[in-house]
Design an enzyme around this catalytic site. Structure first.
Site, short mmCIF file in Angstrom:
data_model
loop_
_atom_site.label_atom_id
_atom_site.label_comp_id
_atom_site.label_asym_id
_atom_site.label_seq_id
_atom_site.Cartn_x
_atom_site.Cartn_y
_atom_site.Cartn_z
N HIS A 84 40.57 -21.44 0.12
CA HIS A 84 40.16 -21.84 -1.43
C HIS A 84 40.04 -20.39 -1.94
CE1 HIS A 84 38.51 -22.18 -4.77
NE2 HIS A 84 37.18 -22.45 -4.78
N ASN A 107 39.79 -18.27 -9.59
CA ASN A 107 39.12 -19.40 -8.91
C ASN A 107 40.24 -20.65 -9.53
OD1 ASN A 107 38.63 -21.94 -7.49
ND2 ASN A 107 36.60 -20.86 -7.50
N CYS A 161 36.88 -27.55 -6.26
CA CYS A 161 38.19 -26.88 -5.41
C CYS A 161 38.42 -26.94 -4.60
CB CYS A 161 37.79 -25.99 -5.27
SG CYS A 161 36.08 -24.79 -6.59
N1 ACO Z 1 29.84 -7.73 -14.03
C1 ACO Z 1 28.90 -7.13 -14.03
N2 ACO Z 1 27.75 -7.66 -13.46
C2 ACO Z 1 27.56 -8.45 -12.96
C3 ACO Z 1 28.62 -10.01 -13.23
C4 ACO Z 1 29.80 -9.83 -13.87
N3 ACO Z 1 30.74 -10.15 -14.34
N4 ACO Z 1 28.08 -11.27 -13.10
C5 ACO Z 1 27.14 -11.10 -12.64
N5 ACO Z 1 26.12 -10.07 -12.26
C6 ACO Z 1 25.24 -8.56 -12.28
C7 ACO Z 1 24.25 -10.02 -11.66
O1 ACO Z 1 23.88 -10.56 -13.87
C8 ACO Z 1 23.30 -8.92 -10.83
O2 ACO Z 1 22.98 -7.87 -11.60
P1 ACO Z 1 20.97 -7.60 -11.77
O3 ACO Z 1 20.53 -8.17 -10.14
O4 ACO Z 1 20.56 -6.91 -12.63
O5 ACO Z 1 20.43 -9.09 -12.00
C9 ACO Z 1 24.22 -8.35 -10.52
O6 ACO Z 1 25.37 -8.49 -11.15
C10 ACO Z 1 24.27 -8.86 -8.85
O7 ACO Z 1 24.43 -10.88 -9.37
P2 ACO Z 1 24.49 -11.33 -7.69
O8 ACO Z 1 24.32 -12.98 -8.01
O9 ACO Z 1 23.59 -10.11 -6.83
O10 ACO Z 1 25.88 -10.71 -7.45
P3 ACO Z 1 27.01 -11.25 -6.00
O11 ACO Z 1 26.79 -10.68 -4.62
O12 ACO Z 1 26.05 -12.29 -5.76
O13 ACO Z 1 28.26 -11.93 -6.43
C11 ACO Z 1 29.12 -13.38 -6.87
C12 ACO Z 1 28.31 -12.77 -7.97
C13 ACO Z 1 31.19 -13.02 -7.01
C14 ACO Z 1 29.31 -14.97 -8.13
C15 ACO Z 1 29.19 -14.60 -6.09
O14 ACO Z 1 27.82 -15.09 -5.57
C16 ACO Z 1 30.11 -15.62 -5.30
O15 ACO Z 1 31.24 -15.66 -5.79
N6 ACO Z 1 29.84 -17.14 -5.23
C17 ACO Z 1 30.27 -17.54 -4.77
C18 ACO Z 1 30.71 -17.81 -6.66
C19 ACO Z 1 32.15 -19.39 -6.32
O16 ACO Z 1 33.18 -19.19 -5.47
N7 ACO Z 1 32.03 -20.11 -6.91
C20 ACO Z 1 33.25 -21.26 -7.11
C21 ACO Z 1 32.99 -22.41 -6.07
S1 ACO Z 1 34.77 -23.45 -6.37
C22 ACO Z 1 34.29 -24.59 -7.28
O17 ACO Z 1 33.71 -25.41 -7.16
C23 ACO Z 1 34.23 -24.41 -9.16
#
Ligand code: ACO
Length: 339
Positions: free
Chosen positions: A266, A296, A122
């Protein structure tokens, strides 16, 4: 971890045009809720994303690059013959080789250019921008086409709700040129920080055909090329590292955070953007966001946002703009430009 050295080169490189492209097909949160166990409410509250674009069957990264490049060239009034450098930041090249940049060169007929890709996920567009700036400041090249583009839909596991809701496809481009008489005074690329930390490679990766896989006759074990992500770790690494990079880039530009008119971050997650913005002491209205519509788009995200900010008039002549990106590697970058 490696950081670039202090940036003391004069501001001789300017951005003279931008362009972008997103595929027509819209995939909404409601559409995703039919495929995996998720809801519009969960996706919007955790990420800010409402919909994303998905490339058509057969549409490649170089196709998207070429559309964005043509728009940037038109915007800059630059012909293919004038371009002497093409850099594409992508992690979804059309093929292992040749580079996507060479396909773009062919499509445009930019026969005078040297063309190559950079892999910084990214952060790819900002890595491309900084490499082009060094070429131009050093006097080796005068007119660069830089592109950030990705087709992450090709790497998504559509059964994994943790990742499939986050990403979309697209491309953004900019034309960088050595300053000429008549260019707006003091506009250009003021500073940049590029950094990487390979010890964090495991928190976000996509395996595939590569030298890490066993060689013939054992090719059958090649893993599926899909995105694996430890979301919380990515979140933490993004906020910690990019805040420091922003502060350094702003200081290297001889500015303070109060001098920043617009931050184009980003477009991964609105909560990450808020955390960075708040740590820098910038109000919400100074952040440009379009992740609601596109999700993203990896290397394309900042490039598309820059183009939209410029064309919509949000970006004004003389504005100090902070660009900041992070991605797999872990790789991150921050740049200050004066528009
Ligand atoms: N819908 C519903 N529930 C979901 C979903 C979804 N799409 N995805 C995850 N959950 C659930 C999980 O299973 C978890 O359930 P559990 O507690 O029963 O295990 C719960 O939601 C909470 O999940 P968390 O991981 O705690 O959620 P969080 O608040 O951390 O948000 C997210 C997750 C959005 C992925 C966040 O961590 C994030 O944005 N991280 C950065 C990701 C990113 O930017 N990646 C790209 C980098 S750039 C590149 O190089 C490609």
């Amino acid at each position: 971890m490696s950081h670039s050295s202090p940036d003391l080169s004069p501001c001789v490189t300017t951005i003279v045009g931008t362009g972008s492209y997103v595929p027509e097909k819209v995939l909404s949160n409601a559409d995703l809720a039919k495929i995996v166990d998720t809801t519009d409410e969960w996706i919007v509250s955790r990420t800010g994303i409402r919909e994303r674009r998905i490339a058509a069957a057969g549409e490649t990264t170089s196709d998207m690059c070429t559309h964005a490049a043509r728009r940037a060239m038109e915007n800059a009034s630059v012909t293919a013959a004038e371009i002497d450098l093409i850099i594409v930041g992508t992690v979804t090249p059309d093929s292992l080789f040749p580079s996507t940049a060479c396909y773009v060169q062919q499509n445009l007929g930019a026969s005078q250019a040297v063309a190559f890709d950079v892999s910084a996920a990214c952060a790819g567009f900002l890595f491309a921008m900084q490499i082009a700036r060094h070429f131009i400041n050093g006097g080796n090249r005068s007119t660069a086409l830089i592109i950030g583009a990705d087709k992450l839909s090709a790497l998504i596991d559509w059964t994994d709700r943790n990742t499939c809701v986050l990403f979309g496809d697209g491309a953004g481009a900019a034309i960088l040129r050595r300053r000429r008489d008549g260019d707006p005074p003091s506009s250009g690329l003021l500073s940049s920080v590029l950094a990487s930390d390979g010890t964090l490679s495991g928190i976000l990766h996509a395996p595939g055909i590569g030298s890490a896989q066993t060689t013939p006759p054992h090719r059958a074990v090649i893993p599926e090329p899909i995105i694996h992500m430890m979301g919380k770790e990515v979140f933490k690494a993004a906020v910690k590292n990019t805040c420091e990079a922003c502060e350094t880039a702003i200081a290297r530009a001889g500015l303070t955070a109060a001098d920043i008119d617009l931050i184009i971050p980003h477009q991964a997650n609105v909560r990450i953007v808020d955390a960075i913005r708040e740590r820098l002491g910038l109000p919400p209205e100074k952040a440009f966001l379009n992740l609601q519509q596109y999700g993203n788009t990896s290397g394309a995200a900042i490039a598309i946002a820059l183009d939209e900010a410029a064309r919509s008039g949000v970006l004004k002549r003389g504005d100090n703009v902070l660009l900041v990106a992070f991605g797999a590697g872990f790789a991150w970058a921050a740049s200050v430009i004066r528009w």
